[in-house]
Design a protein around this motif. Structure first.
Motif, PDB file in Angstrom:
ATOM      1  N   ILE A  63       9.355  -0.726  -3.135  1.00 27.58           N
ATOM      2  CA  ILE A  63      10.743  -0.331  -3.369  1.00 27.58           C
ATOM      3  C   ILE A  63      11.735  -1.267  -2.676  1.00 27.58           C
ATOM      4  CG2 ILE A  63      12.438   1.504  -2.982  1.00 27.58           C
ATOM      5  CD1 ILE A  63      10.126   3.502  -3.223  1.00 27.58           C
ATOM      6  N   VAL A  64      11.425  -1.642  -1.439  1.00 24.88           N
ATOM      7  CA  VAL A  64      12.358  -2.446  -0.651  1.00 24.88           C
ATOM      8  C   VAL A  64      12.027  -3.929  -0.815  1.00 24.88           C
ATOM      9  CG1 VAL A  64      13.302  -2.875   1.650  1.00 24.88           C
ATOM     10  CG2 VAL A  64      12.556  -0.563   1.019  1.00 24.88           C
ATOM     11  N   PRO A  65      12.974  -4.756  -1.250  1.00 22.20           N
ATOM     12  CA  PRO A  65      12.736  -6.194  -1.414  1.00 22.20           C
ATOM     13  C   PRO A  65      12.347  -6.853  -0.089  1.00 22.20           C
ATOM     14  CG  PRO A  65      14.744  -5.528  -2.540  1.00 22.20           C
ATOM     15  CD  PRO A  65      14.316  -4.356  -1.712  1.00 22.20           C
ATOM     16  N   GLU A  66      11.717  -8.023  -0.203  1.00 18.64           N
ATOM     17  CA  GLU A  66      11.179  -8.709   0.974  1.00 18.64           C
ATOM     18  C   GLU A  66      12.261  -9.054   1.995  1.00 18.64           C
ATOM     19  OE1 GLU A  66       8.439 -12.613   2.139  1.00 18.64           O
ATOM     20  OE2 GLU A  66       9.101 -12.279   0.068  1.00 18.64           O
ATOM     21  N   LEU A  67      13.402  -9.543   1.545  1.00 22.50           N
ATOM     22  CA  LEU A  67      14.447  -9.964   2.483  1.00 22.50           C
ATOM     23  C   LEU A  67      14.956  -8.812   3.343  1.00 22.50           C
ATOM     24  CD1 LEU A  67      16.021 -12.426   3.422  1.00 22.50           C
ATOM     25  CD2 LEU A  67      17.761 -11.908   1.694  1.00 22.50           C
ATOM     26  N   PRO A  68      15.302  -7.650   2.768  1.00 27.99           N
ATOM     27  CA  PRO A  68      15.696  -6.516   3.616  1.00 27.99           C
ATOM     28  C   PRO A  68      14.573  -6.054   4.539  1.00 27.99           C
ATOM     29  CG  PRO A  68      16.432  -6.157   1.364  1.00 27.99           C
ATOM     30  CD  PRO A  68      15.528  -7.356   1.341  1.00 27.99           C
ATOM     31  N   ARG A  69      13.317  -6.114   4.064  1.00 30.39           N
ATOM     32  CA  ARG A  69      12.193  -5.721   4.913  1.00 30.39           C
ATOM     33  C   ARG A  69      12.102  -6.621   6.138  1.00 30.39           C
ATOM     34  NH1 ARG A  69       8.777  -5.869   0.366  1.00 30.39           N
ATOM     35  NH2 ARG A  69       7.474  -7.410   1.441  1.00 30.39           N
ATOM     36  N   LYS A  70      12.305  -7.923   5.923  1.00 28.10           N
ATOM     37  CA  LYS A  70      12.270  -8.854   7.053  1.00 28.10           C
ATOM     38  C   LYS A  70      13.396  -8.542   8.031  1.00 28.10           C
ATOM     39  CE  LYS A  70       9.951 -12.860   5.006  1.00 28.10           C
ATOM     40  NZ  LYS A  70      10.086 -14.305   4.642  1.00 28.10           N
ATOM     41  N   GLY A  71      14.568  -8.191   7.499  1.00 27.67           N
ATOM     42  CA  GLY A  71      15.692  -7.844   8.369  1.00 27.67           C
ATOM     43  C   GLY A  71      15.383  -6.628   9.220  1.00 27.67           C
ATOM     44  N   ILE A  72      14.744  -5.619   8.622  1.00 21.20           N
ATOM     45  CA  ILE A  72      14.366  -4.414   9.359  1.00 21.20           C
ATOM     46  C   ILE A  72      13.334  -4.749  10.433  1.00 21.20           C
ATOM     47  CG2 ILE A  72      13.210  -2.177   9.169  1.00 21.20           C
ATOM     48  CD1 ILE A  72      14.505  -1.922   6.380  1.00 21.20           C
ATOM     49  N   SER A  73      12.349  -5.565  10.081  1.00 24.02           N
ATOM     50  CA  SER A  73      11.333  -5.988  11.062  1.00 24.02           C
ATOM     51  C   SER A  73      11.985  -6.737  12.213  1.00 24.02           C
ATOM     52  CB  SER A  73      10.277  -6.884  10.396  1.00 24.02           C
ATOM     53  OG  SER A  73       9.527  -6.174   9.439  1.00 24.02           O
ATOM     54  N   ASN A  74      12.948  -7.591  11.893  1.00 25.94           N
ATOM     55  CA  ASN A  74      13.643  -8.356  12.933  1.00 25.94           C
ATOM     56  C   ASN A  74      14.424  -7.444  13.872  1.00 25.94           C
ATOM     57  OD1 ASN A  74      12.668 -10.664  11.725  1.00 25.94           O
ATOM     58  ND2 ASN A  74      14.578 -11.169  10.675  1.00 25.94           N
ATOM     59  N   ILE A  75      15.041  -6.403  13.316  1.00 29.94           N
ATOM     60  CA  ILE A  75      15.786  -5.452  14.152  1.00 29.94           C
ATOM     61  C   ILE A  75      14.832  -4.764  15.129  1.00 29.94           C
ATOM     62  CG2 ILE A  75      17.020  -3.254  14.136  1.00 29.94           C
ATOM     63  CD1 ILE A  75      18.330  -4.151  11.517  1.00 29.94           C
ATOM     64  N   PHE A  76      13.684  -4.313  14.627  1.00 29.97           N
ATOM     65  CA  PHE A  76      12.716  -3.655  15.508  1.00 29.97           C
ATOM     66  C   PHE A  76      12.219  -4.610  16.582  1.00 29.97           C
ATOM     67  CE2 PHE A  76      11.842  -0.406  12.056  1.00 29.97           C
ATOM     68  CZ  PHE A  76      12.374   0.646  12.782  1.00 29.97           C
ATOM     69  N   ARG A  77      12.021  -5.878  16.209  1.00 26.21           N
ATOM     70  CA  ARG A  77      11.590  -6.855  17.202  1.00 26.21           C
ATOM     71  C   ARG A  77      12.653  -7.030  18.274  1.00 26.21           C
ATOM     72  NH1 ARG A  77      10.330 -13.342  16.639  1.00 26.21           N
ATOM     73  NH2 ARG A  77      12.544 -13.458  17.085  1.00 26.21           N
ATOM     74  N   ASN A  78      13.906  -7.070  17.847  1.00 22.36           N
ATOM     75  CA  ASN A  78      15.005  -7.246  18.796  1.00 22.36           C
ATOM     76  C   ASN A  78      15.121  -6.052  19.743  1.00 22.36           C
ATOM     77  OD1 ASN A  78      17.245  -9.011  19.599  1.00 22.36           O
ATOM     78  ND2 ASN A  78      18.580  -7.367  18.896  1.00 22.36           N
ATOM     79  N   LEU A  79      14.795  -4.862  19.243  1.00 19.98           N
ATOM     80  CA  LEU A  79      14.888  -3.657  20.070  1.00 19.98           C
ATOM     81  C   LEU A  79      13.827  -3.630  21.171  1.00 19.98           C
ATOM     82  CD1 LEU A  79      15.617  -0.886  17.399  1.00 19.98           C
ATOM     83  CD2 LEU A  79      17.217  -1.842  19.070  1.00 19.98           C
ATOM     84  N   THR A  80      12.793  -4.455  21.046  1.00 17.55           N
ATOM     85  CA  THR A  80      11.769  -4.506  22.101  1.00 17.55           C
ATOM     86  C   THR A  80      12.209  -5.385  23.272  1.00 17.55           C
ATOM     87  OG1 THR A  80      10.579  -6.447  21.211  1.00 17.55           O
ATOM     88  CG2 THR A  80       9.971  -4.278  20.338  1.00 17.55           C
TER      89      THR A  80
END
Length: 249
Positions: A63-80
């Motif tokens: 459902i979610v395109p690759e680019l938004p998925r990468k953005g979400i992954s990056n946000i979670f990485r930044n939160l660590t």
């Protein structure tokens, strides 16, 4: 007591029950005295993955395109990063702490809350630090290999470290203090889905191994040694298992 606090207490109690009997044994090639129990938990985790986590992650990827998925992954990485900064300090790694703080500042501002990994393009290498790594720096032995329900491969030291990660991570504390019911649970659930979706191909390949349990056990040990050494591999060991299961950070 709020729902998030109850969740935190339940997870902490479960992990404590697993680590209470874990003696601080020395390192061996295969330190797996609870293999029968571990294999049973591994099978349980795989059933849960097949029935719940995998279908949700596949749906998310569809459902979610690759680019938004990468953005979400990056946000979670930044939160660590705040927790990595704290662990850098606890380990006495001042240079690492300065690098982590700089990376977090750059990605949070220029990278729009971490959506874009600007620091990577600047050559500032990402290095996640957790409390299990801190305990290792303090001289705590890894103890027996463990497979935790829902969480997967671990060991006595890292299981205890997971308690510290969950209860003391600044972002989790901040969310808990917002007193918004279910917000912390929603964050953790989305992290699980994001991780499963990001590592989908790797996990599917793992399941195709003749003995995925033994493969994951060996890979986990190599990966943790790699992380504790801050990216310096032990050249006395083969790297192929580590390469196969290394997180795509």
């Amino acid at each position: 007591m709020q729902k998030n606090s109850l969740l935190k207490t339940a997870i902490t109690a479960a992990l404590l029950s697993l680590t209470a009997a874990c003696a601080s044994t020395g390192n061996t090639d295969v330190n797996d005295p609870y293999e029968n129990t571990n294999r049973a938990i591994w099978k349980f985790n795989r059933v849960v993955d097949k029935a719940v986590t995998r279908p949700v992650a596949v749906g998310y990827r569809t459902i979610v395109p690759e680019l938004p998925r990468k953005g979400i992954s990056n946000i979670f990485r930044n939160l660590t990063e705040p927790w990595s900064f704290v662990n850098n300090i606890l380990q006495g790694d001042i240079n690492g702490a300065a690098t982590t703080l700089g990376r977090f500042t750059i990605n949070t501002t220029v990278g729009l809350a971490g959506i874009f990994k600007v620091s990577d393009k600047m050559g500032i290498q990402y290095q996640r630090e957790d409390f299990g790594q801190t305990l290792a720096v303090w001289g705590v032995n890894d103890g027996p290999y463990l497979v935790l329900p829902f969480l997967g491969p671990s060991n006595g030291r890292d299981a205890f470290g997971t308690i510290g990660d969950f209860t003391a991570e600044p972002v989790n504390i901040g969310i808990d203090r917002l007193d918004e019911k279910g917000l912390l649970l929603a964050k953790l659930s989305l992290e699980v889905i994001d991780t499963r979706a990001r590592l989908h191909s790797t996990i599917e390949s793992l399941y195709e191994e003749n003995d995925p349990y033994a493969f994951a056990r060996a890979a986990y040990r190599q990966q943790r040694d790699f992380q504790i050494r801050n990216g310096k591999r032990d050249t006395s060991e083969e790297d192929d298992l580590f390469d196969a299961l290394e997180d795509d950070e």
